[in-house]
Motif scaffolding. Structure first.
Motif, PDB file in Angstrom:
ATOM      1  N   GLY A 218      14.757 -36.036  21.427  1.00 38.08           N
ATOM      2  CA  GLY A 218      13.622 -36.313  20.548  1.00 38.08           C
ATOM      3  C   GLY A 218      12.404 -35.462  20.841  1.00 38.08           C
ATOM      4  O   GLY A 218      11.431 -35.525  20.113  1.00 38.08           O
ATOM      5  N   SER A 219      12.436 -34.660  21.923  1.00 35.14           N
ATOM      6  CA  SER A 219      11.297 -33.804  22.240  1.00 35.14           C
ATOM      7  C   SER A 219      11.183 -32.688  21.218  1.00 35.14           C
ATOM      8  O   SER A 219      12.177 -32.152  20.750  1.00 35.14           O
ATOM      9  N   GLU A 220       9.952 -32.329  20.867  1.00 35.56           N
ATOM     10  CA  GLU A 220       9.701 -31.264  19.914  1.00 35.56           C
ATOM     11  C   GLU A 220       8.978 -30.117  20.597  1.00 35.56           C
ATOM     12  O   GLU A 220       8.444 -30.265  21.689  1.00 35.56           O
ATOM     13  N   PHE A 221       8.979 -28.974  19.926  1.00 38.48           N
ATOM     14  CA  PHE A 221       8.355 -27.780  20.485  1.00 38.48           C
ATOM     15  C   PHE A 221       7.084 -27.473  19.703  1.00 38.48           C
ATOM     16  O   PHE A 221       7.076 -27.535  18.470  1.00 38.48           O
ATOM     17  N   ALA A 222       6.014 -27.150  20.424  1.00 40.05           N
ATOM     18  CA  ALA A 222       4.737 -26.831  19.788  1.00 40.05           C
ATOM     19  C   ALA A 222       4.126 -25.619  20.480  1.00 40.05           C
ATOM     20  O   ALA A 222       4.416 -25.330  21.642  1.00 40.05           O
ATOM     21  N   VAL A 223       3.273 -24.913  19.758  1.00 44.03           N
ATOM     22  CA  VAL A 223       2.604 -23.726  20.282  1.00 44.03           C
ATOM     23  C   VAL A 223       1.096 -23.922  20.161  1.00 44.03           C
ATOM     24  O   VAL A 223       0.592 -24.286  19.089  1.00 44.03           O
ATOM     25  N   ILE A 224       0.378 -23.699  21.253  1.00 41.59           N
ATOM     26  CA  ILE A 224      -1.083 -23.688  21.244  1.00 41.59           C
ATOM     27  C   ILE A 224      -1.510 -22.242  21.426  1.00 41.59           C
ATOM     28  O   ILE A 224      -1.139 -21.601  22.407  1.00 41.59           O
ATOM     29  N   PHE A 225      -2.262 -21.728  20.474  1.00 42.17           N
ATOM     30  CA  PHE A 225      -2.658 -20.321  20.496  1.00 42.17           C
ATOM     31  C   PHE A 225      -4.166 -20.243  20.677  1.00 42.17           C
ATOM     32  O   PHE A 225      -4.926 -20.664  19.801  1.00 42.17           O
ATOM     33  N   GLY A 226      -4.590 -19.724  21.829  1.00 42.37           N
ATOM     34  CA  GLY A 226      -6.018 -19.604  22.107  1.00 42.37           C
ATOM     35  C   GLY A 226      -6.434 -18.146  22.140  1.00 42.37           C
ATOM     36  O   GLY A 226      -5.992 -17.386  23.009  1.00 42.37           O
ATOM     37  N   ALA A 227      -7.251 -17.713  21.185  1.00 38.42           N
ATOM     38  CA  ALA A 227      -7.697 -16.324  21.092  1.00 38.42           C
ATOM     39  C   ALA A 227      -9.152 -16.249  21.531  1.00 38.42           C
ATOM     40  O   ALA A 227      -9.996 -17.007  21.041  1.00 38.42           O
ATOM     41  N   MET A 228      -9.453 -15.317  22.434  1.00 38.02           N
ATOM     42  CA  MET A 228     -10.800 -15.189  22.989  1.00 38.02           C
ATOM     43  C   MET A 228     -11.313 -13.768  22.824  1.00 38.02           C
ATOM     44  O   MET A 228     -10.697 -12.813  23.314  1.00 38.02           O
ATOM     45  N   GLY A 229     -12.405 -13.607  22.102  1.00 38.75           N
ATOM     46  CA  GLY A 229     -13.050 -12.317  21.986  1.00 38.75           C
ATOM     47  C   GLY A 229     -12.280 -11.304  21.168  1.00 38.75           C
ATOM     48  O   GLY A 229     -12.456 -10.100  21.349  1.00 38.75           O
ATOM     49  N   ILE A 230     -11.439 -11.753  20.227  1.00 40.23           N
ATOM     50  CA  ILE A 230     -10.671 -10.813  19.411  1.00 40.23           C
ATOM     51  C   ILE A 230     -11.489 -10.398  18.194  1.00 40.23           C
ATOM     52  O   ILE A 230     -12.451 -11.064  17.805  1.00 40.23           O
ATOM     53  N   THR A 231     -11.108  -9.300  17.573  1.00 43.56           N
ATOM     54  CA  THR A 231     -11.826  -8.809  16.395  1.00 43.56           C
ATOM     55  C   THR A 231     -11.408  -9.600  15.157  1.00 43.56           C
ATOM     56  O   THR A 231     -10.365 -10.268  15.147  1.00 43.56           O
ATOM     57  N   ALA A 232     -12.206  -9.487  14.105  1.00 40.70           N
ATOM     58  CA  ALA A 232     -11.878 -10.160  12.849  1.00 40.70           C
ATOM     59  C   ALA A 232     -10.561  -9.623  12.283  1.00 40.70           C
ATOM     60  O   ALA A 232      -9.777 -10.373  11.691  1.00 40.70           O
ATOM     61  N   GLU A 233     -10.304  -8.332  12.479  1.00 35.48           N
ATOM     62  CA  GLU A 233      -9.051  -7.741  12.001  1.00 35.48           C
ATOM     63  C   GLU A 233      -7.858  -8.360  12.720  1.00 35.48           C
ATOM     64  O   GLU A 233      -6.845  -8.692  12.093  1.00 35.48           O
ATOM     65  N   GLU A 234      -7.975  -8.520  14.033  1.00 35.96           N
ATOM     66  CA  GLU A 234      -6.889  -9.153  14.794  1.00 35.96           C
ATOM     67  C   GLU A 234      -6.709 -10.601  14.373  1.00 35.96           C
ATOM     68  O   GLU A 234      -5.576 -11.089  14.245  1.00 35.96           O
ATOM     69  N   ALA A 235      -7.824 -11.298  14.142  1.00 35.38           N
ATOM     70  CA  ALA A 235      -7.741 -12.692  13.722  1.00 35.38           C
ATOM     71  C   ALA A 235      -7.017 -12.819  12.384  1.00 35.38           C
ATOM     72  O   ALA A 235      -6.174 -13.711  12.201  1.00 35.38           O
TER      73      ALA A 235
END
Length: 474
Positions: free
Chosen positions: A179-196
């Motif tokens: 019953g366990s599920e997989f999740a992703v937490i994505f933390g972006a720090m100081g990236i450009t608007a283009e990268e975002a």
């Protein structure tokens, strides 16, 4: 709640104010500017009669007439399972146009240290779909495995590929994980608007956003917010893992920007700098983040970290990768030469390392021959790399037939095993199958790191006849 109008100094992202009562460290502050705007901050230093406040939204508009209110609590992250699929800014506020977050609870972003006695040893395989990682430097649930990259290299592409492909293979799931599920937490720090925009387009295009929580701190956002973003992300991950039973993969990029924010704040506080101007406490600060990965006995979920950092000048002795390497359990290297050759992803497996790999592969997890195949591939590729240097001196014609086989192996290893593109998702069986095909180009006698049983079972039958005559000649 007391309100003060006693600001004495504004220095960079810091505001200094006089107080007449003890103020707690890390206490949350609201600063109201003369034009009516309210900004949030956090107590960075508290001494008798004076406090230093770091302001999340920047100090623009704040002057000596601004009001300072101390809220009597530390910064907390509103947590709920409904955060999955949401995009937040670096301080945890929704920026995706969705509804306000209705939290089930509010957790302190500093987190609670895991009792070492309660830690469960990481032993379960996470399939990223990337052969150079799964086959050679396997990621294990509860591990912290950083990616060492450089400016201009495609580490963001690799991060996106792992974010959308990472999974727990069905055969890995035992009774405890039902019953366990997989999740992703994505933390972006100081990236450009283009990268975002690139990140968000990929998340939405592939549907990965549905199982992800994205924290987005842009390059033009206040540097102070960068120090909060990874803690917000990890607090969310701990909630989903240890209270909701998810297996959570936390991707943090770019840790170099985070450390630069620490240096900027340290300079504003006029601290005595350490190596290359970074704060002397940077090791402790990074350890507080990285050590929040792991598993807890009796809890279904897990927190696995994949922090990404760009090494200034591609120098792995720089304080950021150097300290990170001390704390984490290995590293994945992105190589500039492989990238210039068009290898995608350009992972150099030789300096890369996963210290927990041996405990997460083999019987009960993946095919039993995994460790032997990985060791043989490492040895053969390393010999091929050494021979490349020799070829530059004496030429390929001066080498033996067997040495030429190793040179061919090194070329094929890069173009067939490492190079797979950013859209290819390989199972561990496919990865090991490619490995055996490559080893089929070497004589059986050279496979001295693989058990005879596995050689008889998996060594390609058509390869034996091709190499027999060459071995005799050598």
């Amino acid at each position: 709640m007391k309100e003060y109008q006693t600001i004495t100094e504004i220095s960079g992202p810091l505001v200094f104010a006089e107080v007449d009562e003890p103020i707690g460290y890390d206490e949350i502050v609201e600063i109201e500017t003369p034009n009516g705007d309210t900004k949030r901050g956090q107590v960075l230093e508290s001494s008798s009669g004076l406090v230093a406040i770091q302001v999340f939204e920047g100090t623009e508009g704040i002057d000596r007439k601004s009001s300072v209110r101390f809220l009597g609590e530390t910064l907390k992250m509103p947590v709920t399972e409904d955060l999955l699929g949401r995009v937040l800014d670096g301080s945890g506020q929704p920026i995706d146009g969705g509804p306000e977050i209705v939290p089930d609870d509010r957790h302190d972003i500093v987190g609670a240290a895991i009792n070492p006695y309660a830690r469960e040893y990481p032993q379960e395989f996470i399939q990223t779909g990337v052969s150079a990682i799964d086959g050679m430097n396997t990621l294990i649930r509860g591990q912290k495995l950083p990616i060492f990259s450089g400016s201009g290299l495609p580490h963001n592409d690799l991060a996106l590929q792992i974010a959308r492909q990472a999974s727990v293979p069905e055969e890995e799931e035992g009774d405890d994980d039902e019953g366990s599920e997989f999740a992703v937490i994505f933390g972006a720090m100081g990236i450009t608007a283009e990268e975002a925009n690139e990140f968000m387009d990929d998340f939405e295009r592939t549907g990965a956003l549905e199982r992800s929580v994205v924290f987005m701190n842009l390059a033009d956002d206040p540097a102070v917010e960068r120090t909060v973003t990874p803690r917000m992300a990890l607090t969310t991950a701990e909630y989903l893992a240890f209270e909701k039973g998810y297996h959570v993969l936390v991707i943090l990029t770019d840790m170099t920007n985070y450390c630069e924010a620490l240096r900027e704040i340290g300079a504003a506080r006029e601290e005595v700098p350490g190596r290359r101007g970074y704060p002397g406490y940077m090791y402790t600060d990074l350890a507080q983040l990285y050590e929040r990965a792991g598993r807890i006995e009796g809890r279904e979920g897990s927190v696995t970290q994949l922090p990404i950092l760009t090494m200034p000048g591609d120098d792995d002795t720089h304080p950021i990768p150097d300290l990170t390497g001390y704390i984490t359990e290995g590293q994945i290297y992105i190589d500039r030469d492989l990238n210039s050759q068009g290898i995608e992803p350009p992972i150099d497996v030789l300096p890369s390392l996963s210290r927990l790999m041996d405990d997460g592969i083999g019987e009960g997890f993946t095919r039993e021959d995994h460790e032997d195949v990985a060791n043989q591939l490492f040895a053969a590729y390393a010999r091929g790399e050494d021979l490349r240097d020799l070829v530059n001196i004496v030429g390929r014609e001066a080498l033996s037939e067997l040495d030429n086989k190793y040179l061919d192996f090194a070329d094929r290893f890069e173009t067939e095993f490492v190079d797979q593109g950013s859209e290819t998702n390989r199972s561990i069986e496919e990865t090991l199958g490619i490995g055996w095909d490559l080893l089929g180009g070497l004589p059986k006698q050279e496979l001295n790191r693989i058990d005879e049983e596995f050689i008889e079972t998996y060594y390609p039958e058509d390869a034996e006849s091709e190499t027999a005559e060459e071995v005799a000649a050598d």
